[in-house]
Design a protein around this motif. Structure first.
Motif, PDB file in Angstrom:
ATOM      1  N   PHE A  26      13.265  16.872  -2.626  1.00 38.24           N
ATOM      2  CA  PHE A  26      14.071  15.997  -1.776  1.00 38.24           C
ATOM      3  C   PHE A  26      13.329  15.632  -0.493  1.00 38.24           C
ATOM      4  CE2 PHE A  26      18.117  17.554  -3.958  1.00 38.24           C
ATOM      5  CZ  PHE A  26      18.279  16.359  -4.647  1.00 38.24           C
ATOM      6  N   ALA A  27      12.547  16.567   0.033  1.00 42.49           N
ATOM      7  CA  ALA A  27      11.756  16.274   1.228  1.00 42.49           C
ATOM      8  C   ALA A  27      10.747  15.172   0.943  1.00 42.49           C
ATOM      9  CB  ALA A  27      11.051  17.532   1.714  1.00 42.49           C
ATOM     10  N   PHE A  28      10.098  15.257  -0.221  1.00 48.59           N
ATOM     11  CA  PHE A  28       9.116  14.243  -0.604  1.00 48.59           C
ATOM     12  C   PHE A  28       9.766  12.864  -0.760  1.00 48.59           C
ATOM     13  CE2 PHE A  28       7.442  11.807  -4.239  1.00 48.59           C
ATOM     14  CZ  PHE A  28       6.211  11.436  -3.718  1.00 48.59           C
ATOM     15  N   LEU A  29      10.881  12.807  -1.492  1.00 46.18           N
ATOM     16  CA  LEU A  29      11.538  11.522  -1.739  1.00 46.18           C
ATOM     17  C   LEU A  29      12.069  10.905  -0.445  1.00 46.18           C
ATOM     18  CD1 LEU A  29      13.493  12.338  -5.026  1.00 46.18           C
ATOM     19  CD2 LEU A  29      11.429  10.942  -4.784  1.00 46.18           C
ATOM     20  N   ALA A  30      12.650  11.742   0.414  1.00 47.75           N
ATOM     21  CA  ALA A  30      13.187  11.236   1.678  1.00 47.75           C
ATOM     22  C   ALA A  30      12.073  10.673   2.551  1.00 47.75           C
ATOM     23  CB  ALA A  30      13.931  12.344   2.414  1.00 47.75           C
ATOM     24  N   TRP A  31      10.952  11.361   2.609  1.00 50.53           N
ATOM     25  CA  TRP A  31       9.830  10.904   3.422  1.00 50.53           C
ATOM     26  C   TRP A  31       9.236   9.619   2.849  1.00 50.53           C
ATOM     27  CZ3 TRP A  31       8.052  10.120   7.755  1.00 50.53           C
ATOM     28  CH2 TRP A  31       6.697  10.031   8.080  1.00 50.53           C
ATOM     29  N   LEU A  32       9.147   9.532   1.522  1.00 51.84           N
ATOM     30  CA  LEU A  32       8.596   8.339   0.887  1.00 51.84           C
ATOM     31  C   LEU A  32       9.401   7.098   1.279  1.00 51.84           C
ATOM     32  CD1 LEU A  32       7.334   8.018  -2.752  1.00 51.84           C
ATOM     33  CD2 LEU A  32       8.884   6.307  -1.845  1.00 51.84           C
ATOM     34  N   PHE A  33      10.735   7.192   1.207  1.00 54.15           N
ATOM     35  CA  PHE A  33      11.554   6.022   1.513  1.00 54.15           C
ATOM     36  C   PHE A  33      11.704   5.787   3.015  1.00 54.15           C
ATOM     37  CE2 PHE A  33      12.856   6.739  -2.920  1.00 54.15           C
ATOM     38  CZ  PHE A  33      12.589   5.463  -3.405  1.00 54.15           C
ATOM     39  N   ALA A  34      11.548   6.849   3.817  1.00 52.99           N
ATOM     40  CA  ALA A  34      11.526   6.658   5.268  1.00 52.99           C
ATOM     41  C   ALA A  34      10.282   5.856   5.654  1.00 52.99           C
ATOM     42  CB  ALA A  34      11.538   8.006   5.985  1.00 52.99           C
ATOM     43  N   VAL A  35       9.151   6.196   5.025  1.00 48.28           N
ATOM     44  CA  VAL A  35       7.908   5.476   5.272  1.00 48.28           C
ATOM     45  C   VAL A  35       8.024   4.032   4.776  1.00 48.28           C
ATOM     46  CG1 VAL A  35       5.459   5.337   4.659  1.00 48.28           C
ATOM     47  CG2 VAL A  35       6.478   7.541   5.222  1.00 48.28           C
ATOM     48  N   TYR A  36       8.637   3.872   3.619  1.00 54.05           N
ATOM     49  CA  TYR A  36       8.827   2.523   3.073  1.00 54.05           C
ATOM     50  C   TYR A  36       9.521   1.630   4.095  1.00 54.05           C
ATOM     51  CZ  TYR A  36      10.913  -1.245   0.301  1.00 54.05           C
ATOM     52  OH  TYR A  36      11.318  -2.469  -0.155  1.00 54.05           O
ATOM     53  N   ASP A  37      10.613   2.136   4.678  1.00 50.85           N
ATOM     54  CA  ASP A  37      11.345   1.348   5.673  1.00 50.85           C
ATOM     55  C   ASP A  37      10.511   1.129   6.934  1.00 50.85           C
ATOM     56  OD1 ASP A  37      13.927   0.346   7.104  1.00 50.85           O
ATOM     57  OD2 ASP A  37      13.209   1.993   8.361  1.00 50.85           O
ATOM     58  N   TYR A  38       9.834   2.206   7.398  1.00 49.18           N
ATOM     59  CA  TYR A  38       9.076   2.115   8.644  1.00 49.18           C
ATOM     60  C   TYR A  38       7.912   1.134   8.514  1.00 49.18           C
ATOM     61  CZ  TYR A  38       6.348   3.534  12.701  1.00 49.18           C
ATOM     62  OH  TYR A  38       5.637   3.536  13.875  1.00 49.18           O
ATOM     63  N   ILE A  39       7.194   1.206   7.409  1.00 51.50           N
ATOM     64  CA  ILE A  39       6.022   0.364   7.197  1.00 51.50           C
ATOM     65  C   ILE A  39       6.419  -1.061   6.822  1.00 51.50           C
ATOM     66  CG2 ILE A  39       4.015   0.005   5.701  1.00 51.50           C
ATOM     67  CD1 ILE A  39       3.609   2.137   7.807  1.00 51.50           C
ATOM     68  N   LEU A  40       7.580  -1.202   6.213  1.00 56.58           N
ATOM     69  CA  LEU A  40       8.012  -2.513   5.738  1.00 56.58           C
ATOM     70  C   LEU A  40       8.025  -3.541   6.867  1.00 56.58           C
ATOM     71  CD1 LEU A  40       8.851  -3.591   2.983  1.00 56.58           C
ATOM     72  CD2 LEU A  40      11.232  -3.251   3.642  1.00 56.58           C
ATOM     73  N   PHE A  41       8.438  -3.103   8.060  1.00 58.10           N
ATOM     74  CA  PHE A  41       8.476  -4.029   9.184  1.00 58.10           C
ATOM     75  C   PHE A  41       7.083  -4.572   9.502  1.00 58.10           C
ATOM     76  CE2 PHE A  41       7.898  -4.565  13.805  1.00 58.10           C
ATOM     77  CZ  PHE A  41       8.633  -5.729  13.954  1.00 58.10           C
ATOM     78  N   GLY A  42       6.094  -3.674   9.589  1.00 61.83           N
ATOM     79  CA  GLY A  42       4.729  -4.117   9.859  1.00 61.83           C
ATOM     80  C   GLY A  42       4.183  -5.004   8.756  1.00 61.83           C
ATOM     81  N   MET A  43       4.492  -4.636   7.508  1.00 60.49           N
ATOM     82  CA  MET A  43       4.021  -5.419   6.358  1.00 60.49           C
ATOM     83  C   MET A  43       4.600  -6.835   6.381  1.00 60.49           C
ATOM     84  SD  MET A  43       2.742  -3.634   3.306  1.00 60.49           S
ATOM     85  CE  MET A  43       1.896  -2.061   3.308  1.00 60.49           C
TER      86      MET A  43
END
Length: 439
Positions: A26-43
């Protein structure tokens, strides 16, 4: 937790292998999608800029203002998690990720976007909360394989960063033409919301359960009994407020050294990861679609960096592994922005820079957890984690000023990004060597 005071109690209750592995997944999945949202703005900054008609300098300023808001929110997470617990804190961070994604899709302009993207600070704090929780769980787990190789296992968890970036790159490449940039944000809501609900089944760490018990005893006036119980477990008998605790005793050196190294390193993170598409399109003259494909390959190599550095951190001094990695990364990114020409060269040097930039975060997050006591561990790790944002802010301001003055993206990325990463490696040599939590 035992309910009676006993002088024979010397160790924490063990966490089952099943609970340990569930927490890890769960830690891995939560971090993956947190990064997805965080990076999505820059992308998505280039198409968002085109939609609103922003100049390159304006887009850079918006990114910087968003980073300011992110820093404020991320700084508040640590003390909250040290108050409400690791499990509830993990639910809070991933819920914030879902909310940030949903609200971003409704963006009408700059003011709203800057305000709502500040919620991304909850997602950014995910890695620090994960590190705090898993540090404590791995120290008392019944799973001896995970306990012995916890740095490597955490490297797999922290690898959610490059995989999140890779996922965001692929997602944007596929869905941007179909649903637009607003749709890309909306598609990030569902998985984060599901993980937030699933995390409700996780168990609190035994260390924090003891911390809560001690607080309750002191609140009820059982100060002497609480002191005796704390002594049995070898923890601080006279705790201070979590934020004050990270600026005293052995914790002070960690806070000061990493408090400088982390922001400097985020110079590189802001330039080469958050604004990666802009660096490739403006600095290396790659098409936007081509930059997304390149970032997929680059971040796949970055994930291997987490595995390697997590393994190396278990075998060698974590501090040295982090420092050397960042020094090499600075050199690789400098070569990317200077001598690299053509797709193969750019991807090769950029990938190596990413490998040694993000990989050391696997031992770094675990190293920080080992530096702080239970009562201030979440505060310390999230405080240092949040300091990346001032680094990103400063990097954004410097880059914006350089671009406005006519300096090219190539030169800006070289001086701000590669230079910051290299300096962060030098600073890390000033940190202290610490023992593992269960040593």
């Amino acid at each position: 937790m035992p309910t009676k005071l006993s002088l024979n109690v010397r160790s924490f209750p063990r966490v089952s292998s099943q609970d340990t592995r569930r927490a890890t997944i769960f830690a891995f999945l939560a971090w993956l999608f947190a990064v997805y949202d965080y990076i999505l703005f820059g992308m998505l900054l280039p198409p968002i800029s085109d939609h609103f008609g922003w100049s390159v300098a304006t887009a850079s300023l918006v990114s910087t203002l968003v980073t300011v808001g992110t820093a404020i929110v991320a700084l508040a997470v640590g003390p909250i998690v040290d108050r409400i617990g690791r499990r509830r804190g993990m639910i809070l961070t991933v819920s914030g990720t879902a909310l940030a994604s949903a609200a971003s899709a409704l963006t009408p302009g700059i003011s709203y976007l800057v305000g709502i993207r500040a919620l991304g600070g909850l997602g950014l704090a995910e890695q620090a909360v994960n590190a705090t929780y898993l540090n404590e769980i791995y120290a008392v787990t019944e799973d001896e394989k995970i306990k012995k190789h916890r740095g490597l296992v955490y490297g797999l968890v922290q690898g959610g960063w490059p995989l999140g970036v890779l996922f965001a790159s692929a997602f944007v490449a596929i869905f941007l033409p179909l649903v637009g940039w607003r749709g890309c944000f909306l598609l990030a809501v569902f998985p984060a919301a599901v993980i937030a609900l699933a995390r409700r089944g996780l168990k609190e760490s035994p260390q924090f359960e003891l911390e809560m018990r001690l607080r309750k005893m002191r609140k009820q006036g059982q100060v002497e009994q609480a002191t005796t119980l704390a002594r049995e477990y070898g923890i601080d008998e006279h705790p201070t407020a979590p934020f004050a605790a990270i600026f005293r005793g052995r914790a002070l050196r960690t806070t000061l050294v990493l408090g400088l190294a982390w922001p400097l390193n985020w110079f590189g993170t802001q330039i080469f990861i958050v604004l990666g598409t802009t660096v490739l399109t403006e600095g290396k003259h790659v098409s936007f679609t081509g930059s997304l494909v390149m970032l997929i390959l680059i971040n796949a190599v970055g994930y291997l960096g987490y595995i390697f550095h997590g393994w190396a951190g278990d075998r060698f001094d974590r501090r040295a592994v982090i420092a050397v990695g960042w020094l090499i990364s600075g050199v690789m990114f400098a070569l990317t922005m200077t001598i690299a020409s053509g797709t193969f060269a750019v991807v090769t040097f950029y990938s190596l820079g990413m490998f040694f930039l993000v990989g050391p975060y696997a031992p770094l997050l675990f190293y920080m957890g080992e530096c702080y006591e239970t009562g201030c561990r979440a505060t310390g790790t999230t405080f240092l984690n949040a300091l990346g944002q001032p680094g990103a802010i400063l990097a954004g301001l410097i880059t914006t000023a350089m671009l406005a003055a006519g300096v090219s993206w190539n030169q800006s990325a070289l001086l701000v990004g590669a230079g910051g990463v290299f300096l962060s490696g030098l600073v890390m040599f000033g940190a202290r060597t610490v023992k593992k939590l269960d040593d």
